[in-house]
Design a protein around this motif. Structure first.
Motif, PDB file in Angstrom:
ATOM      1  N   LEU A  46      -2.786   1.178 -14.002  1.00 58.01           N
ATOM      2  CA  LEU A  46      -2.030   1.930 -12.991  1.00 58.01           C
ATOM      3  C   LEU A  46      -2.066   1.230 -11.635  1.00 58.01           C
ATOM      4  O   LEU A  46      -1.032   1.071 -10.977  1.00 58.01           O
ATOM      5  CB  LEU A  46      -2.575   3.346 -12.868  1.00 58.01           C
ATOM      6  CG  LEU A  46      -1.954   4.211 -11.767  1.00 58.01           C
ATOM      7  CD1 LEU A  46      -0.526   4.565 -12.133  1.00 58.01           C
ATOM      8  CD2 LEU A  46      -2.779   5.445 -11.530  1.00 58.01           C
ATOM      9  N   LEU A  47      -3.242   0.794 -11.206  1.00 59.61           N
ATOM     10  CA  LEU A  47      -3.360   0.121  -9.916  1.00 59.61           C
ATOM     11  C   LEU A  47      -2.590  -1.192  -9.910  1.00 59.61           C
ATOM     12  O   LEU A  47      -1.937  -1.535  -8.914  1.00 59.61           O
ATOM     13  CB  LEU A  47      -4.834  -0.114  -9.585  1.00 59.61           C
ATOM     14  CG  LEU A  47      -5.697   1.131  -9.382  1.00 59.61           C
ATOM     15  CD1 LEU A  47      -7.135   0.740  -9.138  1.00 59.61           C
ATOM     16  CD2 LEU A  47      -5.162   1.993  -8.266  1.00 59.61           C
ATOM     17  N   SER A  48      -2.630  -1.914 -11.001  1.00 62.78           N
ATOM     18  CA  SER A  48      -1.882  -3.176 -11.082  1.00 62.78           C
ATOM     19  C   SER A  48      -0.385  -2.926 -11.019  1.00 62.78           C
ATOM     20  O   SER A  48       0.343  -3.650 -10.326  1.00 62.78           O
ATOM     21  CB  SER A  48      -2.226  -3.918 -12.368  1.00 62.78           C
ATOM     22  OG  SER A  48      -3.594  -4.187 -12.433  1.00 62.78           O
ATOM     23  N   LEU A 117      -2.516  -3.191  -0.586  1.00 63.94           N
ATOM     24  CA  LEU A 117      -3.906  -3.160  -1.048  1.00 63.94           C
ATOM     25  C   LEU A 117      -4.640  -1.929  -0.516  1.00 63.94           C
ATOM     26  O   LEU A 117      -5.466  -1.333  -1.219  1.00 63.94           O
ATOM     27  CB  LEU A 117      -4.625  -4.439  -0.647  1.00 63.94           C
ATOM     28  CG  LEU A 117      -4.194  -5.701  -1.387  1.00 63.94           C
ATOM     29  CD1 LEU A 117      -4.859  -6.923  -0.787  1.00 63.94           C
ATOM     30  CD2 LEU A 117      -4.483  -5.585  -2.860  1.00 63.94           C
ATOM     31  N   MET A 118      -4.328  -1.542   0.712  1.00 68.32           N
ATOM     32  CA  MET A 118      -4.912  -0.309   1.248  1.00 68.32           C
ATOM     33  C   MET A 118      -4.429   0.901   0.457  1.00 68.32           C
ATOM     34  O   MET A 118      -5.184   1.850   0.224  1.00 68.32           O
ATOM     35  CB  MET A 118      -4.557  -0.152   2.721  1.00 68.32           C
ATOM     36  CG  MET A 118      -5.254  -1.096   3.623  1.00 68.32           C
ATOM     37  SD  MET A 118      -4.738  -0.774   5.319  1.00 68.32           S
ATOM     38  CE  MET A 118      -5.571  -2.080   6.153  1.00 68.32           C
ATOM     39  N   TYR A 119      -3.177   0.879   0.046  1.00 65.13           N
ATOM     40  CA  TYR A 119      -2.624   1.955  -0.777  1.00 65.13           C
ATOM     41  C   TYR A 119      -3.330   2.004  -2.128  1.00 65.13           C
ATOM     42  O   TYR A 119      -3.645   3.090  -2.634  1.00 65.13           O
ATOM     43  CB  TYR A 119      -1.126   1.729  -0.944  1.00 65.13           C
ATOM     44  CG  TYR A 119      -0.443   2.658  -1.902  1.00 65.13           C
ATOM     45  CD1 TYR A 119      -0.372   4.017  -1.655  1.00 65.13           C
ATOM     46  CD2 TYR A 119       0.138   2.178  -3.065  1.00 65.13           C
ATOM     47  CE1 TYR A 119       0.261   4.869  -2.543  1.00 65.13           C
ATOM     48  CE2 TYR A 119       0.777   3.011  -3.946  1.00 65.13           C
ATOM     49  CZ  TYR A 119       0.832   4.360  -3.688  1.00 65.13           C
ATOM     50  OH  TYR A 119       1.453   5.199  -4.556  1.00 65.13           O
ATOM     51  N   ILE A 120      -3.619   0.848  -2.697  1.00 64.51           N
ATOM     52  CA  ILE A 120      -4.332   0.788  -3.964  1.00 64.51           C
ATOM     53  C   ILE A 120      -5.731   1.390  -3.800  1.00 64.51           C
ATOM     54  O   ILE A 120      -6.213   2.132  -4.673  1.00 64.51           O
ATOM     55  CB  ILE A 120      -4.415  -0.670  -4.469  1.00 64.51           C
ATOM     56  CG1 ILE A 120      -3.017  -1.220  -4.757  1.00 64.51           C
ATOM     57  CG2 ILE A 120      -5.314  -0.801  -5.683  1.00 64.51           C
ATOM     58  CD1 ILE A 120      -2.242  -0.490  -5.806  1.00 64.51           C
ATOM     59  N   MET A 121      -6.384   1.103  -2.684  1.00 62.59           N
ATOM     60  CA  MET A 121      -7.701   1.699  -2.430  1.00 62.59           C
ATOM     61  C   MET A 121      -7.588   3.217  -2.280  1.00 62.59           C
ATOM     62  O   MET A 121      -8.472   3.965  -2.709  1.00 62.59           O
ATOM     63  CB  MET A 121      -8.336   1.085  -1.188  1.00 62.59           C
ATOM     64  CG  MET A 121      -8.810  -0.334  -1.406  1.00 62.59           C
ATOM     65  SD  MET A 121      -9.742  -1.020  -0.032  1.00 62.59           S
ATOM     66  CE  MET A 121      -8.498  -1.181   1.222  1.00 62.59           C
ATOM     67  N   THR A 122      -6.497   3.688  -1.679  1.00 65.24           N
ATOM     68  CA  THR A 122      -6.269   5.123  -1.550  1.00 65.24           C
ATOM     69  C   THR A 122      -6.117   5.770  -2.917  1.00 65.24           C
ATOM     70  O   THR A 122      -6.663   6.857  -3.168  1.00 65.24           O
ATOM     71  CB  THR A 122      -5.015   5.390  -0.696  1.00 65.24           C
ATOM     72  OG1 THR A 122      -5.162   4.761   0.566  1.00 65.24           O
ATOM     73  CG2 THR A 122      -4.755   6.865  -0.525  1.00 65.24           C
ATOM     74  N   ILE A 123      -5.388   5.123  -3.801  1.00 65.55           N
ATOM     75  CA  ILE A 123      -5.220   5.658  -5.153  1.00 65.55           C
ATOM     76  C   ILE A 123      -6.568   5.726  -5.862  1.00 65.55           C
ATOM     77  O   ILE A 123      -6.881   6.715  -6.534  1.00 65.55           O
ATOM     78  CB  ILE A 123      -4.221   4.805  -5.961  1.00 65.55           C
ATOM     79  CG1 ILE A 123      -2.828   4.916  -5.370  1.00 65.55           C
ATOM     80  CG2 ILE A 123      -4.191   5.236  -7.418  1.00 65.55           C
ATOM     81  CD1 ILE A 123      -1.838   3.955  -5.971  1.00 65.55           C
ATOM     82  N   TYR A 124      -7.387   4.693  -5.705  1.00 64.32           N
ATOM     83  CA  TYR A 124      -8.695   4.699  -6.354  1.00 64.32           C
ATOM     84  C   TYR A 124      -9.579   5.819  -5.792  1.00 64.32           C
ATOM     85  O   TYR A 124     -10.278   6.497  -6.559  1.00 64.32           O
ATOM     86  CB  TYR A 124      -9.386   3.342  -6.194  1.00 64.32           C
ATOM     87  CG  TYR A 124     -10.712   3.298  -6.904  1.00 64.32           C
ATOM     88  CD1 TYR A 124     -10.761   3.221  -8.285  1.00 64.32           C
ATOM     89  CD2 TYR A 124     -11.897   3.379  -6.199  1.00 64.32           C
ATOM     90  CE1 TYR A 124     -11.973   3.208  -8.959  1.00 64.32           C
ATOM     91  CE2 TYR A 124     -13.117   3.366  -6.860  1.00 64.32           C
ATOM     92  CZ  TYR A 124     -13.148   3.280  -8.233  1.00 64.32           C
ATOM     93  OH  TYR A 124     -14.345   3.282  -8.885  1.00 64.32           O
TER      94      TYR A 124
END
Length: 160
Positions: A46-48, A117-124
């Motif tokens: 999902l993150l990828s 990348l910040m958005y990906i960290m938010t999703i995590y």
């Protein structure tokens, strides 16, 4: 003499038992790590996908909105001369972008990738929070990640 031999045999058996327990514990830890990694494969996928999608959107939409230009102008003012910086913007995003640009050179695409990348960290972080409260947290995280508002604002250079 007999007592010494019995004591020595007991120590050897205890040491062998200890070593056997340690190897069993190591095997269990290895199996736990593998099962934890297998559980996180959908999250990694999902993150990828989110990152690739946001990079594609950043490539397709090179136009900047007014505030994006203001943030980038402020970031430029931290590393070189810039025309008309706006002093009333929140400075953290400007500092992060100017630090990136000091290393790589000025690039709007890299600034957007940093925000992706910040958005990906938010999703995590959202995933870890929902894991505590919901059983099917992967579906909830996917709905959050691909909601139209999140995708639209994820590749815009805004801190608001």
């Amino acid at each position: 003499m007999q007592d010494q031999i019995v004591e020595k045999a007991r120590r050897i058996n205890t040491w062998a038992f200890y070593q056997e327990e340690m190897t069993n514990n190591q095997r269990l830890r290895t199996l736990k790590k593998k099962s934890e990694i297998k559980k996180k494969i959908p999250l990694i996928i999902l993150l990828s996908l989110c990152f690739i999608f946001l990079a594609f959107l950043s490539y397709l939409d090179p136009l900047l909105l007014w505030d994006e230009n203001a943030f980038l102008g402020n970031a430029r003012s931290h590393i070189s001369d810039a025309n008309l910086p706006e002093d009333f913007k929140f400075p953290l995003l400007e500092f992060l972008i100017s630090g990136l640009w000091a290393v790589t050179g000025e690039s709007i695409f890299l600034a957007r990738i940093m925000l992706a990348l910040m958005y990906i960290m938010t999703i995590y972080m959202f995933y870890t929070i929902t894991k505590k409260y919901f059983k099917d947290n992967m579906l909830i995280t996917a709905l959050f990640a691909f909601s139209s508002l999140m995708i639209y604002w994820a590749f815009r250079i805004y801190s608001d």
